[in-house]
Design an enzyme around this catalytic site. Structure first.
Site, short mmCIF file in Angstrom:
data_model
loop_
_atom_site.label_atom_id
_atom_site.label_comp_id
_atom_site.label_asym_id
_atom_site.label_seq_id
_atom_site.Cartn_x
_atom_site.Cartn_y
_atom_site.Cartn_z
N THR A 27 46.92 64.89 42.47
CA THR A 27 46.64 63.51 42.97
C THR A 27 46.95 62.35 41.91
O THR A 27 46.14 62.50 40.85
CB THR A 27 45.42 63.59 43.52
OG1 THR A 27 45.32 64.23 44.69
CG2 THR A 27 44.85 62.05 44.13
N ALA A 58 48.64 65.41 47.33
CA ALA A 58 48.26 65.25 48.59
C ALA A 58 48.49 64.06 49.28
O ALA A 58 48.66 63.05 48.64
CB ALA A 58 46.82 65.37 48.58
N GLN A 100 52.41 68.35 50.52
CA GLN A 100 51.06 68.58 50.70
C GLN A 100 50.39 67.88 52.02
O GLN A 100 49.88 66.47 51.54
CB GLN A 100 50.22 69.02 49.64
CG GLN A 100 48.81 69.60 50.10
CD GLN A 100 47.76 69.61 49.09
OE1 GLN A 100 47.37 68.62 48.50
NE2 GLN A 100 47.45 70.96 48.47
N HIS A 174 46.88 71.36 53.68
CA HIS A 174 45.77 71.23 52.69
C HIS A 174 44.59 71.68 53.44
O HIS A 174 43.76 70.85 54.14
CB HIS A 174 45.57 69.91 51.99
CG HIS A 174 44.86 69.72 50.83
ND1 HIS A 174 43.87 70.97 50.56
CD2 HIS A 174 44.67 68.85 49.87
CE1 HIS A 174 43.21 70.57 49.33
NE2 HIS A 174 43.87 69.23 49.25
N TYR A 179 37.83 69.14 51.77
CA TYR A 179 38.75 67.93 52.94
C TYR A 179 38.74 68.56 54.28
O TYR A 179 37.80 69.57 54.58
CB TYR A 179 39.89 67.53 52.28
CG TYR A 179 39.91 67.27 50.97
CD1 TYR A 179 39.12 65.81 50.83
CD2 TYR A 179 40.60 67.66 50.10
CE1 TYR A 179 39.18 65.57 49.25
CE2 TYR A 179 40.43 67.18 48.72
CZ TYR A 179 39.98 66.15 48.46
OH TYR A 179 39.82 65.56 47.09
N ARG A 317 47.53 70.62 35.24
CA ARG A 317 47.64 69.44 34.35
C ARG A 317 48.63 69.67 33.35
O ARG A 317 48.99 68.55 32.65
CB ARG A 317 46.12 69.38 33.75
CG ARG A 317 45.04 68.89 34.90
CD ARG A 317 43.65 68.82 34.23
NE ARG A 317 42.76 68.26 35.10
CZ ARG A 317 41.45 68.06 34.91
NH1 ARG A 317 41.07 68.40 33.74
NH2 ARG A 317 40.81 67.36 35.99
#
Length: 347
Positions: A27, A58, A100, A174, A179, A317
């Site tokens: 994100t 996402a 996603q 997702h 979530y 990352r």
């Protein structure tokens, strides 16, 4: 030490990946104010197209799914057109990319969609404030009605169709990280007493309905799912959760999805009710292609693949810091270290 990462991998008769390194969803909050991906975002993904597969950041399926500023959507014509620029750029560079599909559920905030209800499985608020907008306190959600749930299933399927229209090679649903879908799968948040609560079968129902609806629109070969059997983010764990996933994951395996992706920040975390790590648990109950993620390096991820702990490696990352991550690993070059300051720019 990383040779196993650089052999092609056949997901199914439709999709073969050029290598086993996936770019994990990351994100970035850098869509424009209409939640449309920009040319800068297209350039960002295009530079990472050497990954065997990119999983997009996402992307929200409808307006009330938004819980963070400037996260892209896939529910308006302009958003679809914006994503088409991204997918064209990735494909031009020889890559593949999945969208996603995301609804944040109780982590949404009415600030982003002009007011109205925040939806979740139950009226259980998550504590805290919205990241990057600390003045926004999370609201107590409305427990989704049966009609709400039916419409959500329709909207997930429509977003999947929109993704294909936008040129994506497939979608990852997702269902992880606290979530909306995950909120139905954990006892901490699912307090329902109807056909979507209490038992493993009922608590799995919404996730399976979404999966089946997406499959019906775009095919199982282009559909993947991300799950977090171990509650660790915006959710408290409960030993009863294991029974939910013990039921859900064999059911998912019957659908012959493109892959199943673990949702975890660090796969060295162990959960007593899972008997270990998320990836180890998933491998023990799921028979299809499994994506491992969670602070692996290329070397440790390759070793895990060789040990049959999972089939594909998602890297997060380090891909932010190294657009040429795949080439650097293949050529044995030193990687640039990730720093949080990199989150505010697209390189």
């Amino acid at each position: 030490m990383t040779a196993s990462l650089f052999t092609p991998y056949k997901l199914n008769d439709t999709l073969t990946l050029s290598n086993k390194i996936l770019m994990a969803p990351l994100t970035r909050c850098m869509a424009d104010d209409d939640l449309v991906p920009t040319q800068q975002i297209a350039d960002y993904y295009a530079r990472r197209a050497e990954a065997g597969l990119i999983i997009s950041e996402a992307t929200i399926i409808r307006a009330d799914g938004q819980g963070y500023p400037n996260t892209p959507g896939l529910f308006t014509p302009a958003q679809i057109d914006g994503w088409r620029v991204v997918t064209d750029a990735v494909h031009k560079n020889g890559g593949k990319i999945f969208a996603q599909l995301w609804h944040t559920g109780r982590v949404a905030h009415p600030h982003f969609f002009g007011g109205g209800d925040v939806l979740s499985s139950s009226a259980q608020a998550v504590e805290g404030t919205v990241p990057r907008m600390r003045e926004l306190v999370y609201q107590t959600p409305k427990a989704a009605t049966i009609e709400d749930i039916k419409q959500l299933v329709i909207d997930y399927a429509q977003a999947a169709a929109n993704a294909i229209d936008a040129g994506f090679d497939g979608v990852e649903i997702h269902g992880a990280n606290g979530y909306l879908i995950d909120q139905f799968l954990h006892h901490d948040n699912n307090r329902r007493e109807d056909e979507y609560g209490q038992t493993p079968e009922n608590m799995s129902r919404f996730a399976l309905e979404v999966v089946d609806a997406v499959i019906a629109r775009i095919g199982a070969d282009r559909t993947a799912l991300r799950v977090s059997p171990g509650a660790y983010f915006n959710m408290a764990g409960d030993s009863r959760d294991r029974a939910v996933f013990d039921y859900l994951l064999p059911e998912v395996a019957k659908r012959n999805l493109a892959f199943l992706h673990g949702g975890i920040f660090d796969d060295s975390m162990e959960f007593d009710y899972l008997g270990g790590s998320i990836s180890a648990y998933l491998r023990s109950v799921y028979t299809g292609t499994l994506v491992g993620v969670g602070s692996y390096t290329a070397e440790t991820g390759s070793a895990a693949i060789e040990a049959n702990k999972f089939d594909l490696l998602a890297i997060g990352r380090p891909f932010i810091a190294n657009p040429d991550y795949v080439a650097k690993v293949r050529d044995g070059e030193e990687l640039v270290a990730y720093a949080d300051t990199m989150l505010t720019e697209l390189i």
